[in-house]
Scaffold this active site. Sequence first.
Site, mmCIF file in Angstrom:
data_model
loop_
_atom_site.group_PDB
_atom_site.id
_atom_site.type_symbol
_atom_site.label_atom_id
_atom_site.label_comp_id
_atom_site.label_asym_id
_atom_site.label_seq_id
_atom_site.Cartn_x
_atom_site.Cartn_y
_atom_site.Cartn_z
ATOM 1 N N ASP A 12 27.588 -97.752 -16.525
ATOM 2 C CA ASP A 12 28.697 -98.684 -16.353
ATOM 3 C C ASP A 12 28.322 -99.996 -17.032
ATOM 4 O O ASP A 12 27.273 -100.099 -17.683
ATOM 5 C CB ASP A 12 29.096 -98.840 -14.881
ATOM 6 C CG ASP A 12 28.028 -99.480 -14.007
ATOM 7 O OD1 ASP A 12 27.011 -99.976 -14.536
ATOM 8 O OD2 ASP A 12 28.214 -99.491 -12.783
ATOM 9 N N THR A 71 23.504 -98.054 -8.261
ATOM 10 C CA THR A 71 22.620 -97.259 -7.398
ATOM 11 C C THR A 71 22.316 -95.887 -7.972
ATOM 12 O O THR A 71 21.414 -95.201 -7.489
ATOM 13 C CB THR A 71 23.252 -97.031 -6.009
ATOM 14 O OG1 THR A 71 24.450 -96.251 -6.171
ATOM 15 C CG2 THR A 71 23.538 -98.345 -5.310
ATOM 16 N N HIS A 102 13.097 -77.069 -10.075
ATOM 17 C CA HIS A 102 13.651 -76.246 -9.012
ATOM 18 C C HIS A 102 15.161 -76.104 -9.055
ATOM 19 O O HIS A 102 15.701 -75.088 -8.602
ATOM 20 C CB HIS A 102 13.247 -76.795 -7.644
ATOM 21 C CG HIS A 102 11.796 -76.618 -7.360
ATOM 22 N ND1 HIS A 102 11.264 -76.869 -6.113
ATOM 23 C CD2 HIS A 102 10.748 -76.237 -8.134
ATOM 24 C CE1 HIS A 102 9.958 -76.638 -6.132
ATOM 25 N NE2 HIS A 102 9.627 -76.266 -7.359
ATOM 26 N N HIS A 137 13.883 -69.890 -7.652
ATOM 27 C CA HIS A 137 14.803 -71.015 -7.816
ATOM 28 C C HIS A 137 16.080 -70.595 -8.552
ATOM 29 O O HIS A 137 17.138 -71.181 -8.347
ATOM 30 C CB HIS A 137 14.119 -72.168 -8.543
ATOM 31 C CG HIS A 137 12.849 -72.591 -7.890
ATOM 32 N ND1 HIS A 137 12.807 -73.139 -6.635
ATOM 33 C CD2 HIS A 137 11.566 -72.509 -8.311
ATOM 34 C CE1 HIS A 137 11.548 -73.399 -6.304
ATOM 35 N NE2 HIS A 137 10.776 -73.019 -7.309
#
Length: 151
Positions: A12, A71, A102, A137
Site C-alpha cells: 500500500d 501489519t 510445510h 505436507h
Amino acid sequence: MTTNTRIVVSSDHADIELRQMIAAHIAQRGWEVVDIGPTTNESTDYPKHGEAAARHVASGDCALGVILCGTGQGIMMAANKVDGVRCGVCSDTFSARMIRQHNNANVLSMGARVVGAGLAIDIVDAFLDAEFEGGRHAKRVDMITAIETSD
C-alpha cells in the site's frame, strides 16, 4: 528455484520505500522483479494491491509474491481470496521458512510497521531459500486447495 524466476511485489502507500528496498534485494538474488506499485504516497487501498499481486501468482505470470501493508494482515487476507494463492504473514524467519516448507506458500506478506528493513530482508531470504518438502505436507496443501474448489 523454479524455472519461473519472476516475483511480483506490491504494497500500500505507506510501504513504498521498504518494498523498493526488498525489490532491489530480490533482483540482486537473480530474480526478475515485477513491481506493481504504488509509486506515490497518495492514500490507496491495500486490498486491491493484495489481489493484484495474487492474480500475478495465480495466473503463473510470477512464481512468487511479496506484499506489504502496515501489519501485513489486511493485504494477506485479500491475497488469500484468490484461488491458488497461499499467503502467510510473517514477522520472523522461522515462520517464513515454514510457510514454504510445510504450506507451499507462494506469497509472503509482511507488516512494514512490524518489521524493520534488516529483518524484512532476512525474512525474504528465508522465504526464498526454503523449498516445499512435500510428503505428509502435500496432503494438507491438497486439503487447502480442495476448500477453494468446493463452492
